[in-house]
Design a protein around this motif. Structure first.
Motif, PDB file in Angstrom:
ATOM      1  N   ILE A   1       0.836  -1.205   0.000  1.00  0.00           N
ATOM      2  CA  ILE A   1       0.000   0.000   0.000  1.00  0.00           C
ATOM      3  C   ILE A   1       0.868   1.250   0.000  1.00  0.00           C
ATOM      4  N   GLU A   2       1.809   1.284   0.955  1.00  0.00           N
ATOM      5  CA  GLU A   2       2.680   2.463   1.068  1.00  0.00           C
ATOM      6  C   GLU A   2       3.580   2.594  -0.158  1.00  0.00           C
ATOM      7  N   THR A   3       3.972   1.466  -0.705  1.00  0.00           N
ATOM      8  CA  THR A   3       4.847   1.512  -1.877  1.00  0.00           C
ATOM      9  C   THR A   3       4.123   2.132  -3.074  1.00  0.00           C
ATOM     10  N   LEU A   4       2.883   1.739  -3.289  1.00  0.00           N
ATOM     11  CA  LEU A   4       2.143   2.317  -4.416  1.00  0.00           C
ATOM     12  C   LEU A   4       1.931   3.809  -4.200  1.00  0.00           C
ATOM     13  N   LYS A   5       1.578   4.166  -2.954  1.00  0.00           N
ATOM     14  CA  LYS A   5       1.333   5.581  -2.652  1.00  0.00           C
ATOM     15  C   LYS A   5       2.607   6.416  -2.891  1.00  0.00           C
ATOM     16  N   ALA A   6       3.721   5.939  -2.380  1.00  0.00           N
ATOM     17  CA  ALA A   6       4.977   6.671  -2.548  1.00  0.00           C
ATOM     18  C   ALA A   6       5.402   6.708  -4.012  1.00  0.00           C
ATOM     19  N   ALA A   7       5.214   5.598  -4.698  1.00  0.00           N
ATOM     20  CA  ALA A   7       5.625   5.536  -6.109  1.00  0.00           C
ATOM     21  C   ALA A   7       4.877   6.590  -6.925  1.00  0.00           C
TER      22      ALA A   7
ATOM     23  N   VAL B   1       1.070   3.755 -12.627  1.00  0.00           N
ATOM     24  CA  VAL B   1       1.412   5.084 -12.083  1.00  0.00           C
ATOM     25  C   VAL B   1       2.766   5.561 -12.599  1.00  0.00           C
ATOM     26  N   GLY B   2       3.424   4.734 -13.396  1.00  0.00           N
ATOM     27  CA  GLY B   2       4.609   5.240 -14.070  1.00  0.00           C
ATOM     28  C   GLY B   2       5.963   4.806 -13.536  1.00  0.00           C
ATOM     29  N   THR B   3       6.027   3.708 -12.800  1.00  0.00           N
ATOM     30  CA  THR B   3       7.357   3.264 -12.372  1.00  0.00           C
ATOM     31  C   THR B   3       8.137   2.775 -13.599  1.00  0.00           C
ATOM     32  N   ALA B   4       9.432   2.883 -13.505  1.00  0.00           N
ATOM     33  CA  ALA B   4      10.286   2.556 -14.643  1.00  0.00           C
ATOM     34  C   ALA B   4      10.529   1.060 -14.779  1.00  0.00           C
ATOM     35  N   ALA B   5      10.275   0.341 -13.715  1.00  0.00           N
ATOM     36  CA  ALA B   5      10.463  -1.104 -13.676  1.00  0.00           C
ATOM     37  C   ALA B   5       9.684  -1.608 -12.467  1.00  0.00           C
ATOM     38  N   VAL B   6       9.632  -2.916 -12.292  1.00  0.00           N
ATOM     39  CA  VAL B   6       9.123  -3.485 -11.041  1.00  0.00           C
ATOM     40  C   VAL B   6      10.178  -4.454 -10.528  1.00  0.00           C
TER      41      VAL B   6
ATOM     42  N   TYR C   1      -6.004 -14.566 -14.634  1.00  0.00           N
ATOM     43  CA  TYR C   1      -5.544 -15.342 -13.481  1.00  0.00           C
ATOM     44  C   TYR C   1      -6.397 -15.090 -12.244  1.00  0.00           C
ATOM     45  N   LEU C   2      -7.314 -14.134 -12.338  1.00  0.00           N
ATOM     46  CA  LEU C   2      -8.214 -13.817 -11.220  1.00  0.00           C
ATOM     47  C   LEU C   2      -7.460 -13.524  -9.929  1.00  0.00           C
ATOM     48  N   LEU C   3      -6.337 -12.858 -10.073  1.00  0.00           N
ATOM     49  CA  LEU C   3      -5.546 -12.548  -8.880  1.00  0.00           C
ATOM     50  C   LEU C   3      -6.088 -11.296  -8.204  1.00  0.00           C
ATOM     51  N   PRO C   4      -5.972 -11.243  -6.892  1.00  0.00           N
ATOM     52  CA  PRO C   4      -6.597 -10.158  -6.126  1.00  0.00           C
ATOM     53  C   PRO C   4      -5.784  -8.860  -6.134  1.00  0.00           C
ATOM     54  N   ASP C   5      -6.500  -7.761  -5.969  1.00  0.00           N
ATOM     55  CA  ASP C   5      -5.884  -6.440  -5.948  1.00  0.00           C
ATOM     56  C   ASP C   5      -5.640  -6.036  -4.487  1.00  0.00           C
ATOM     57  N   PRO C   6      -4.384  -5.860  -4.086  1.00  0.00           N
ATOM     58  CA  PRO C   6      -4.114  -5.595  -2.664  1.00  0.00           C
ATOM     59  C   PRO C   6      -4.632  -4.229  -2.204  1.00  0.00           C
ATOM     60  N   ILE C   7      -4.544  -3.235  -3.063  1.00  0.00           N
ATOM     61  CA  ILE C   7      -4.906  -1.862  -2.674  1.00  0.00           C
ATOM     62  C   ILE C   7      -6.415  -1.758  -2.479  1.00  0.00           C
TER      63      ILE C   7
ATOM     64  N   PHE D   1      11.083  11.454 -10.196  1.00  0.00           N
ATOM     65  CA  PHE D   1      12.004  10.345  -9.934  1.00  0.00           C
ATOM     66  C   PHE D   1      11.806   9.209 -10.953  1.00  0.00           C
ATOM     67  N   ILE D   2      12.883   8.517 -11.211  1.00  0.00           N
ATOM     68  CA  ILE D   2      12.841   7.244 -11.951  1.00  0.00           C
ATOM     69  C   ILE D   2      12.707   6.178 -10.873  1.00  0.00           C
ATOM     70  N   VAL D   3      11.506   5.612 -10.726  1.00  0.00           N
ATOM     71  CA  VAL D   3      11.219   4.769  -9.567  1.00  0.00           C
ATOM     72  C   VAL D   3      11.271   3.277  -9.918  1.00  0.00           C
ATOM     73  N   LEU D   4      12.083   2.540  -9.160  1.00  0.00           N
ATOM     74  CA  LEU D   4      12.136   1.079  -9.273  1.00  0.00           C
ATOM     75  C   LEU D   4      11.695   0.523  -7.923  1.00  0.00           C
ATOM     76  N   PRO D   5      10.456   0.073  -7.816  1.00  0.00           N
ATOM     77  CA  PRO D   5       9.943  -0.336  -6.507  1.00  0.00           C
ATOM     78  C   PRO D   5      10.211  -1.807  -6.197  1.00  0.00           C
ATOM     79  N   TYR D   6      10.650  -2.042  -4.970  1.00  0.00           N
ATOM     80  CA  TYR D   6      10.870  -3.394  -4.444  1.00  0.00           C
ATOM     81  C   TYR D   6       9.563  -3.865  -3.813  1.00  0.00           C
ATOM     82  N   ILE D   7       9.046  -4.994  -4.280  1.00  0.00           N
ATOM     83  CA  ILE D   7       7.709  -5.434  -3.869  1.00  0.00           C
ATOM     84  C   ILE D   7       7.637  -6.947  -3.733  1.00  0.00           C
ATOM     85  N   ASN D   8       6.567  -7.383  -3.106  1.00  0.00           N
ATOM     86  CA  ASN D   8       6.255  -8.808  -3.091  1.00  0.00           C
ATOM     87  C   ASN D   8       5.927  -9.241  -4.535  1.00  0.00           C
TER      88      ASN D   8
END
Lengths: 257, 257, 257, 257
Positions: A112-118, A145-150, D106-112, A126-133
């Protein structure tokens, strides 16, 4: 091999690296140079914000390296945005590895916080590369939302457990329109090769290099494994099949017996 | 990297290869040269015993290659010994990959006939490398009768399924006093790297090279993966652990927030 | 559920058990009764050959149990045949679990000695159930010399690691004409269920029952898991697929939104 | 076995079920009764909102069953809240399985959207059980806003692929203060048993029951496997170890040979 392009910048190496846990700055530099890595993440804490003796930066001052400041240690979007701004000023780059992990034990990221900050950081240039599950839907939302990579994780940071999230990584790779960099958990060259074979665009490795008995040697091993995995992906591999398929044709010479 | 020695002969490459299934002799030669392989197995059937047009041998007549005739197609010890003698005469080498697989579907090896043939062939002066199931006790018995190496399978021939027998391969590697060459089933560079990381002395790959859309490119990938795996083994890797261990230290800068 | 027939004898339970490692004879008896097991293997050593105080046998003297003496501890065919004859005399049964494991560390079976002993023991009128590595060709050879079943291992004895040899077990099950009993390494009810789901005819479990904090409770768990696995095999399961297939149909009610 | 309590309600069965894909309402009813399930999820679409002929509900009108309406088909929080309110009115329950999956493949859930909807629905008095990716941090956040449980996926819905997200599920189970119900992907009784052995509080199964050739029989199999897994968890299992540990003691009788 096809080069990798992120946010308009071309990388010949698909091996991204980190700077933690090396026993000395010199050994870190030697290992990172040997790895061929062109993108190196550095925690803001390791940058001396007070211009005193700086342990890390001088070793990263090399034409091979581009710096990727990270926000390791922040616990929410607000802290992440603050850290990002400090990092941009201190390191004079708008590239950012966005990491928000409130949990001190497994250091897993907060979606949640990662998407908000991104979203906010992209707006701030910023050129944002977010670390996520390894969450395919979150990856799509970050892309939107425009991140440059995941940067989905393979397994918990520092665990050396490889691609434990493989089933989800496959879906992420299939669906993503931005580069997919597998981050965290890669502990062996075989893990790195597997990631590239699956079609990941790059991997980020740190612990596995830093804690080896020979960081320079294993960095070369990771470099080669990443290239091998990418070449195999480009060359296309045979399918995994259940029955044996003889590679040596059966012999007729036995008729002479 | 430490070179590999089998029966007194030194190999700089730990990637052994085969000659089946390539779409042309020229393509096979290009791929094998690109792989860096110094030991190439060839089925006796593919050698023209009647001195007519020979499809394979001219392409293997290169200083990089040592030939390793195999007995593919035989069903018992008697046939294997006969095939071995033919091969020695035709190819002028006493090296032999001993394969006895009575089952035409999965081409799995027969432990009883293999041990019997190995014992006799060693007495006849052959350098015997037996292809076997991943059976630790059988490996010890083959070592005791004097085979130069053991070649346990990772998974059925041509299946591209990787190290499905890993639990047994680990025991074999731990206990063996002769080189352990993992043969069959290796379908991706990551599989090859994993084998070497575990401490296997070499791998033998054929199908995965021959059936790729680009055999030369994937052969280079396998060469690099094998070297990467060996280097990682020599450099020693970190343990796989369950909890996260941060590679970026936690930040203190947030105190300023 | 379809009952299992081995050598003409019908078993309603597909859970075979062992007698080692229990903290007391009484606890062993309670656990084995709770498991529903009708075939219980006992090491010859535990039978008092000198008619002194016998720790184990009285607890196995129950109509639910059939004894399956085993040759654990022997290192070759000769010793196995001797042990088998002692066991037949002492326990008045010609059923025999043939185990020959020269290696004291992993207790892995010897394929050569096992086949040799099996052939002789069948001739001597024994009902032979050989414990072996998961080797499909060896299984066929044992079947050909007349063993009543084959007992391939899932993973090393006492390791609780489950079906590490699954790729080979699948081939054994597909090809075998005699019952396939998966022996060794089954450490959890889920492992046992998986074995039966794959089509194995039975499993043999010992360590996982004996070392649990509550041997009786876990024995009931294994009993249920074995039955669940068999029922699933008989009911036929859906295939594993890569894409999601919704079990809840997509809703149209949103049109009202 | 210890009963499961969710939001103050006690369940003797830890097997939750769904209603999709059965070939008839009668067969569905027979299978669900046989499974022992006390909580059955039903898609809002399948409930006739216009009071016309209702295909599903009459078969669920049984004292064994509690209904758990789900929001399958919605794509965001707003739609989910609307669907939840319709469901509460139509089915007269404030229990809700919250599913938001924008991706039709894939019917995967949206966390946000799931967190947003969960927060609002808890405020509106719903007992919320959210279906989510196996994301430990998201689970904690859902717990913090007051969901009654968390329902992380094992693998994509309907894939029958089992616990592909096991590494993350283990962390979720370790950290969660609300019950953890593993939902989606469980295709075999062995998968269900494994989930409970790990310490999951319950599982939800639908496709694997509905698509079997014998839904009633496999439902009994799942019931038994879930109980077996829970009992094993309560009894505590032995650790998985690498070396063999003999369950039959080595024999001394050979001294007589």
């Amino acid at each position: 091999m096809k080069p990798l392009v992120i946010a308009g910048k071309t990388f010949n190496s698909r091996l991204f690296t980190g700077t933690g846990k090396f026993s000395s700055g010199k050994l870190m530099q030697d290992a990172l140079l040997a790895s061929g890595s062109e993108l190196v993440t550095v925690a803001l804490k390791r940058v001396d914000l007070k211009k005193q003796e700086d342990e890390i930066l001088p070793y990263l001052n090399h034409s091979q390296f581009n710096l990727l400041p990270n926000t390791s240690g922040v616990r929410n979007a607000k802290e992440a945005i603050f850290a990002a701004q400090l990092a941009r000023e201190a390191l004079e780059t708008n590239w950012l590895k966005l990491e928000i992990h409130p949990d001190p034990k497994y250091l897993l990221p907060d979606p949640i916080e990662t998407l908000k900050a991104a979203e906010e950081l992209v707006k701030q240039g910023f050129i944002v590369l977010p670390y996520i599950n390894a969450d395919p839907v979150l990856c799509k939302r970050l892309e939107e939302v425009g991140t440059a990579a995941v940067m989905p994780l393979g397994s918990p940071i520092g665990s050396n457990s490889g691609l434990q999230t493989k089933a989800m990584l496959e879906i992420i790779i299939e669906q993503s329109k931005v580069p997919v960099v597998i981050d965290a958990g890669i502990g062996a060259p075989s893990h790195a090769a597997e990631a590239l074979e699956m079609g990941a665009d790059a991997v980020l490795i740190n612990t596995a290099m830093a804690v080896s008995a020979d960081p320079v040697k294993i960095s070369v091993a990771f470099k080669m494994a990443v290239e091998a995995g990418r070449m195999a992906f480009e060359a296309k591999m045979g399918k995994s099949v259940k029955e044996a398929v003889a590679s040596s044709p059966l012999t007729a010479f036995l008729d002479e017996l």
